[in-house]
Design an enzyme around this catalytic site. Structure first.
Site, PDB file in Angstrom:
ATOM      1  N   TYR A 164       0.831  -1.210   0.000  1.00 15.47           N
ATOM      2  CA  TYR A 164       0.000   0.000   0.000  1.00 15.47           C
ATOM      3  C   TYR A 164       0.870   1.267   0.000  1.00 15.47           C
ATOM      4  O   TYR A 164       0.615   2.211  -0.746  1.00 15.47           O
ATOM      5  CB  TYR A 164      -0.891  -0.045   1.239  1.00 15.47           C
ATOM      6  CG  TYR A 164      -1.893   1.058   1.404  1.00 15.47           C
ATOM      7  CD1 TYR A 164      -3.051   1.097   0.629  1.00 15.47           C
ATOM      8  CD2 TYR A 164      -1.719   2.052   2.375  1.00 15.47           C
ATOM      9  CE1 TYR A 164      -3.998   2.101   0.809  1.00 15.47           C
ATOM     10  CE2 TYR A 164      -2.658   3.047   2.563  1.00 15.47           C
ATOM     11  CZ  TYR A 164      -3.798   3.066   1.779  1.00 15.47           C
ATOM     12  OH  TYR A 164      -4.729   4.056   1.962  1.00 15.47           O
TER      13      TYR A 164
ATOM     14  N   LYS B 189       0.973   4.186  -2.812  1.00 15.29           N
ATOM     15  CA  LYS B 189       0.640   5.572  -2.449  1.00 15.29           C
ATOM     16  C   LYS B 189       1.826   6.508  -2.697  1.00 15.29           C
ATOM     17  O   LYS B 189       1.644   7.675  -3.059  1.00 15.29           O
ATOM     18  CB  LYS B 189       0.173   5.642  -0.994  1.00 15.29           C
ATOM     19  CG  LYS B 189      -1.170   4.949  -0.742  1.00 15.29           C
ATOM     20  CD  LYS B 189      -2.285   5.540  -1.591  1.00 15.29           C
ATOM     21  CE  LYS B 189      -3.667   5.069  -1.177  1.00 15.29           C
ATOM     22  NZ  LYS B 189      -4.725   5.582  -2.072  1.00 15.29           N
TER      23      LYS B 189
HETATM   24  P1  NAP Z   1     -13.641   2.588   1.436  1.00  9.44           P
HETATM   25  O1  NAP Z   1     -14.570   3.156   2.452  1.00  9.44           O
HETATM   26  O2  NAP Z   1     -13.218   1.161   1.548  1.00  9.44           O
HETATM   27  O3  NAP Z   1     -14.246   2.866  -0.032  1.00  9.44           O
HETATM   28  C1  NAP Z   1     -13.541   2.431  -1.144  1.00  9.44           C
HETATM   29  C2  NAP Z   1     -14.228   2.895  -2.407  1.00  9.44           C
HETATM   30  O4  NAP Z   1     -13.422   2.469  -3.522  1.00  9.44           O
HETATM   31  C3  NAP Z   1     -15.597   2.266  -2.622  1.00  9.44           C
HETATM   32  O5  NAP Z   1     -16.398   3.161  -3.368  1.00  9.44           O
HETATM   33  C4  NAP Z   1     -15.260   1.033  -3.475  1.00  9.44           C
HETATM   34  O6  NAP Z   1     -16.366   0.558  -4.258  1.00  9.44           O
HETATM   35  C5  NAP Z   1     -14.180   1.598  -4.375  1.00  9.44           C
HETATM   36  N1  NAP Z   1     -13.284   0.564  -4.897  1.00  9.44           N
HETATM   37  C6  NAP Z   1     -12.496  -0.288  -4.240  1.00  9.44           C
HETATM   38  N2  NAP Z   1     -11.849  -1.114  -5.079  1.00  9.44           N
HETATM   39  C7  NAP Z   1     -12.260  -0.764  -6.331  1.00  9.44           C
HETATM   40  C8  NAP Z   1     -11.987  -1.254  -7.644  1.00  9.44           C
HETATM   41  N3  NAP Z   1     -11.146  -2.287  -7.850  1.00  9.44           N
HETATM   42  N4  NAP Z   1     -12.608  -0.677  -8.683  1.00  9.44           N
HETATM   43  C9  NAP Z   1     -13.466   0.350  -8.504  1.00  9.44           C
HETATM   44  N5  NAP Z   1     -13.750   0.866  -7.300  1.00  9.44           N
HETATM   45  C10 NAP Z   1     -13.171   0.309  -6.222  1.00  9.44           C
HETATM   46  O7  NAP Z   1     -12.252   3.407   1.415  1.00  9.44           O
HETATM   47  P2  NAP Z   1     -11.891   4.856   2.010  1.00  9.44           P
HETATM   48  O8  NAP Z   1     -11.390   4.671   3.387  1.00  9.44           O
HETATM   49  O9  NAP Z   1     -12.984   5.804   1.737  1.00  9.44           O
HETATM   50  O10 NAP Z   1     -10.605   5.194   1.121  1.00  9.44           O
HETATM   51  C11 NAP Z   1     -10.690   6.039  -0.041  1.00  9.44           C
HETATM   52  C12 NAP Z   1      -9.274   6.382  -0.473  1.00  9.44           C
HETATM   53  O11 NAP Z   1      -8.614   7.043   0.593  1.00  9.44           O
HETATM   54  C13 NAP Z   1      -8.416   5.162  -0.825  1.00  9.44           C
HETATM   55  O12 NAP Z   1      -7.580   5.449  -1.895  1.00  9.44           O
HETATM   56  C14 NAP Z   1      -7.595   4.961   0.431  1.00  9.44           C
HETATM   57  O13 NAP Z   1      -6.398   4.291   0.162  1.00  9.44           O
HETATM   58  C15 NAP Z   1      -7.377   6.403   0.853  1.00  9.44           C
HETATM   59  N6  NAP Z   1      -7.033   6.548   2.251  1.00  9.44           N
HETATM   60  C16 NAP Z   1      -7.877   6.139   3.239  1.00  9.44           C
HETATM   61  C17 NAP Z   1      -7.510   6.305   4.569  1.00  9.44           C
HETATM   62  C18 NAP Z   1      -8.386   5.882   5.719  1.00  9.44           C
HETATM   63  O14 NAP Z   1      -7.929   5.959   6.877  1.00  9.44           O
HETATM   64  N7  NAP Z   1      -9.623   5.455   5.497  1.00  9.44           N
HETATM   65  C19 NAP Z   1      -6.262   6.884   4.887  1.00  9.44           C
HETATM   66  C20 NAP Z   1      -5.432   7.282   3.848  1.00  9.44           C
HETATM   67  C21 NAP Z   1      -5.816   7.132   2.537  1.00  9.44           C
HETATM   68  P3  NAP Z   1     -17.433  -0.538  -3.630  1.00  9.44           P
HETATM   69  O15 NAP Z   1     -18.263   0.207  -2.637  1.00  9.44           O
HETATM   70  O16 NAP Z   1     -18.220  -1.025  -4.775  1.00  9.44           O
HETATM   71  O17 NAP Z   1     -16.587  -1.591  -2.985  1.00  9.44           O
END
Ligand code: NAP
Length: 242
Positions: free
Chosen positions: A153, A157
């Site tokens: 990851y 990133k």
């Molecule tokens: P999340 O709640 O798990 O949501 C993920 C989203 O991405 C969902 O809409 C999912 O669709 C979609 N997705 C996943 N795999 C996919 C694929 N192969 N093709 C198309 N769509 C896909 O994640 P989040 O926490 O909001 O994270 C969003 C972004 O922020 C990510 O890039 C993550 O790495 C980054 N981030 C998150 C955090 C954190 O603490 N949460 C911290 C740093 C960075 P479905 O609903 O259909 O599965």
């Protein structure tokens, strides 16, 4: 209905959903993409309706080049323009590197990094024709500082950081800005199974986990307001890494 469109990958849940709502509140028509959870995508579309803009969801796997090309072409055909692209879709498959198998490595690299190439290519072509556009890539503090158990990851990133800065240099003369937001620890489905959240909150200066809306406001600022900012990575982590 608006003449401006924002495309948010993974815009159906979590951070992407908050970004979609924030940009809808600014009057942008919204295209969200998602992988499989149609119920969540429909709920998000329902929420966006409150802002009286058009919104549509597209289901495809961002790590599948053919699916991406077909769907982005469809989004462009249906809307004729894309003003903001937020590369947000992402997954984690954590493990210590010594135990990490190739599947965990490839799934994360393909979904979080290679997808950026597939999605951004046709959108950048369109933005170059428009001679305007703004791209925000969602990286992570882990891409800047590393994290044990997340070699796959953090590699993906970190790749987004290089991509952001290179594209900013290539596309500035076309009036296209490219920035990144690096969230810290945000309360979404991605982090819901972590057990030590109270302990982690103590290590954050603001003493709380971030909310998706905290990230959405940063994305909106970079995408819409900060018109002389490009190639930057904004850490939005409540002071976790200072
Ligand atoms: P999340 O709640 O798990 O949501 C993920 C989203 O991405 C969902 O809409 C999912 O669709 C979609 N997705 C996943 N795999 C996919 C694929 N192969 N093709 C198309 N769509 C896909 O994640 P989040 O926490 O909001 O994270 C969003 C972004 O922020 C990510 O890039 C993550 O790495 C980054 N981030 C998150 C955090 C954190 O603490 N949460 C911290 C740093 C960075 P479905 O609903 O259909 O599965």
């Amino acid at each position: 209905m608006s003449d401006k469109l924002a495309l948010i990958t993974g815009g159906s849940r979590g951070i992407g959903k908050a970004i979609a709502l924030e940009l809808a509140s600014c009057g942008y028509d919204i295209a969200i993409t998602y992988a499989g959870n149609t119920q969540a995508a429909n709920e998000t579309l329902e929420n966006i309706k409150a802002y009286k803009v058009n919104a549509k969801a597209y289901k495809f796997d961002v790590s599948n080049q053919k699916e991406v090309e077909e769907n982005i072409a469809k989004i462009i055909e249906e809307n004729q323009r894309i003003d903001i692209l937020v590369n947000n879709a992402g997954i984690t498959r954590d493990d210590l590197f010594i135990r990490m198998d190739e599947t965990k490595w490839n799934d994360v690299i393909n979904t979080n990094l290679n997808s950026i190439f597939y999605v951004s290519k046709p959108v950048v072509k369109l933005m170059m024709k428009q001679r305007a556009g703004s791209i925000v890539n969602i990286t992570s503090v882990v891409g800047l500082y590393g994290n044990a158990g997340q070699a796959n990851y953090s590699t993906a990133k970190a790749g987004l950081v290089g991509f952001t800065k290179s594209l900013a240099k290539e596309l500035g003369s076309r009036n296209i800005r490219v920035n990144a937001v690096a969230p810290g620890f945000i309360a979404t489905d991605m982090t819901k199974d972590l057990t030590n959240t109270e302990e982690m909150a103590k290590l954050i200066s603001l003493k709380r986990l971030g909310q998706p809306e905290d990230i959405a406001r940063a994305v909106k600022a970079l995408a819409v307001d900060l018109t002389y900012v490009t190639g930057q990575v904004l850490e939005v982590d409540g002071g976790m890494m200072i």
